[in-house]
Scaffold this active site. Structure first.
Site, short mmCIF file in Angstrom:
data_model
loop_
_atom_site.label_atom_id
_atom_site.label_comp_id
_atom_site.label_asym_id
_atom_site.label_seq_id
_atom_site.Cartn_x
_atom_site.Cartn_y
_atom_site.Cartn_z
N ARG A 109 16.93 16.63 160.16
CA ARG A 109 15.76 15.74 160.34
C ARG A 109 15.80 15.05 161.70
NH1 ARG A 109 17.39 12.96 155.22
NH2 ARG A 109 15.85 11.32 155.42
N LYS B 230 11.15 2.72 158.46
CA LYS B 230 9.69 2.77 158.27
C LYS B 230 9.32 2.26 156.86
CE LYS B 230 9.64 7.22 159.08
NZ LYS B 230 11.08 7.42 159.39
N ARG C 88 3.56 13.96 162.90
CA ARG C 88 4.95 14.21 163.29
C ARG C 88 5.13 15.51 164.06
NH1 ARG C 88 8.49 12.17 158.13
NH2 ARG C 88 9.52 10.54 159.33
N ARG D 182 18.78 10.01 147.69
CA ARG D 182 17.77 11.05 147.92
C ARG D 182 18.44 12.39 148.18
NH1 ARG D 182 13.14 8.99 152.00
NH2 ARG D 182 13.63 10.98 152.96
N ARG E 51 22.09 4.85 152.00
CA ARG E 51 20.82 4.43 151.38
C ARG E 51 20.78 4.79 149.88
NH1 ARG E 51 15.16 6.52 153.64
NH2 ARG E 51 16.12 8.56 153.29
#
Ligand code: AP5
Length: 219
Positions: free
Chosen positions: A174, A20, A96, A163, A135
């Site tokens: 998640r 996203k 969400r 992160r 990431r």
């Protein structure tokens, strides 16, 4: 009679790691859209050290859960209402949960003359885990990169960090709510004919192409 197009909310949905944020940056560069990224707003609140930020930190970084709808909606509206009137914008990561559908509909009705379209960037859980564990994000300009060995941002020279919620345990959490809570939201907008599914497992440029080919009909 001219077929005048309304400003548009481009909602980017998809599991964590579906791309996203990556796609949002491409669309902003290409079309000059405004953008509101709920995850960034929550992390900014955490970084501010406020009481609310401490509460959010506990939820997103320690528990890996969704924050309460009331917090998400309030932060979002504060930022959406600052956008120039009549500007099309990207909304990354909202709604969400079924409760947030109501919040989203209220935003649409409060903004007035605006249309919306959802893009669901579809990937498997395995792909999400593979991407998120690799990431890295620039501390300074927030650019997103892939590669555990990358240390310095190619765009601004800032430090690349992992992160706090990109640990395997939080990623699994998640993905769990990504199916349970976000799934019904996607079904809702798919049934209304307001959602376009794209194959998020293709290379980045191909995903952008899938989105832009459809998006140009609306902009
Ligand atoms: P948020 O920041 O929205 O996190 P997320 O949904 O988990 O999404 P990510 O940012 O992890 O992934 P992404 O889809 O943007 O992927 P990216 O482009 O980085 O939310 C954080 C937290 O805030 C949530 O966990 C929750 O607690 C809370 N929250 C958020 N929204 C909320 C809401 N509405 N209500 C309540 N709470 C909320 O890409 C990932 C990696 O893959 C990168 O390394 C990238 O380089 C790579 N990549 C991307 N595309 C491709 C491609 N096509 N091919 C190969 N690699 C690719």
């Amino acid at each position: 009679m001219t077929d005048e197009k309304k400003p548009l909310i481009v909602v980017l949905s998809g599991l964590s790691g579906s791309g996203k944020g990556t796609q949002a940056k491409e669309l902003i560069d290409k079309y000059g859209l405004g953008y509101v990224v709920i995850g960034d707003l929550l992390r900014e609140e955490v970084a501010s050290g406020s009481e609310l930020g401490e509460k959010i930190h506990e939820i997103i970084h320690i528990k890996g859960e969704l924050v309460p709808d009331s917090i998400a909606h309030k932060l979002l509206w504060k930022n959406i209402s600052k956008l120039p009137e009549g500007k099309s914008f990207i909304l990354d990561g909202y709604p969400r949960s079924e409760g947030q559908i109501e919040g989203f509909e209220k935003i649409v009705s409060d903004l007035g003359n605006i249309d919306y379209i959802f893009f669901n960037i579809d990937i498997s859980d395995d792909m999400a885990i593979e991407r998120l564990t690799a990431r890295r994000v620039c501390e300074k300009c927030k650019s997103i990169f892939k590669g555990k060995d990358k240390k310095v941002c190619e765009k601004c020279g800032g430090k690349l960090i992992q992160r706090k919620d990109d640990t395997i345990e939080k990623i699994r959490k998640r993905l769990e709510w990504g199916h349970k809570d976000v799934g019904p939201v996607l079904d809702h907008y798919r049934k209304k004919g307001k959602l376009i599914d794209v194959d998020g497992e293709r290379p980045k440029e191909e995903v952008t192409k899938q989105i832009t080919e459809k998006l140009e009909k609306y902009l």
